[in-house]
Design a protein around this motif. Structure first.
Motif: not given
Length: 246
Positions: A30, A47, A77, A81
């Motif tokens: 990423g 992302f 990231l 999540d």
């Protein structure tokens, strides 16, 4: 687009071209570095949030190091999540004891503790009532000891244990949420050793108790006979009554 395990040596070797180009980092999926026609090297991370592909700038090399860029990318990231859009500016959280306790009850205690109203009552009266406007990150071990010592001094020795138990759960939750780094009361022992009681009422005591209940008002006229019939402890009965009122 090329993919490489970026190192400082690799970054130094990236030379400008006629058109801007991008190199993806093999060690941090990423993340990439863009090299402009003028030679500027900019870290960014891509992302997917929902149905949208997004990109966030991390910084310009070498003003930001490769290690820092990876750390920032991983944090972004991680937020994705957890269902957080890192591109949205977030409100600074309220770290006052009163606000954090409210969040603890709403997000944690209500979902996991059937007697959460008792926890709420203890925290509001003992902890929030004393330190409500303090930053919870400033609460020290001696602050909690001060509350417990006051309970013991007024003869509420078992209550002091309940205070410690609920404040410990609060701080453990704060550690999990990243509100505080460590709990200030780790290893703190309950001030009073509790002993189970095996006292039971005699038949004549039960008769007198039921007669007294006839002349009492709601809810005790109904409440006490239910405790006797079900062998419920007083605290369990009180919690059931509070849930019935809510």
């Amino acid at each position: 687009m090329p993919v490489k395990a970026l190192t400082n040596k690799t970054l130094e070797a990236l030379k400008p071209k006629a058109k801007r180009y991008e190199v993806h980092d093999l060690l941090c999926p990423g993340m990439s570095v863009r090299v402009s026609a003028q030679g500027q090297k900019v870290f960014s991370v891509k992302f997917r949030y929902g149905f949208n592909q997004k990109r966030m700038k991390l910084g310009v090399y070498p003003r930001i190091t490769l290690a820092t860029a990876r750390e920032k990318a991983m944090d972004i990231l991680r937020q994705v999540d957890e269902g957080i859009d890192p591109t949205k500016r977030r409100r600074t959280p309220n770290m006052k004891v009163e606000a954090v306790c409210g969040e603890f009850i709403r997000l944690h205690a209500q979902a996991r503790n059937k007697s959460w109203r008792e926890a709420e009552r203890i925290l509001e009266r003992e902890f929030v009532g004393t330190f409500g406007q303090r930053d919870i990150r400033e609460i020290k071990r001696f602050d909690v000891l001060e509350i417990m010592d006051a309970a013991v001094a007024r003869g509420s020795t078992y209550q002091a244990n309940r205070i410690l138990s609920n404040i410990r759960k609060l701080f453990n939750w704060c550690v999990e949420r990243g509100i505080v780094e460590t709990s200030p009361i780790t290893g703190l022992k309950a001030p009073t050793k509790e002993e189970s009681r095996d006292r039971v009422l005699e038949d004549d005591e039960i008769v007198r108790l039921l007669r007294a209940c006839r002349n009492d008002v709601y809810p005790f006229r109904q409440f006490v006979p239910i405790l006797l019939a079900t062998a419920q402890r007083r605290r369990a009965g009180r919690n059931a009554l509070e849930r019935g009122r809510s």
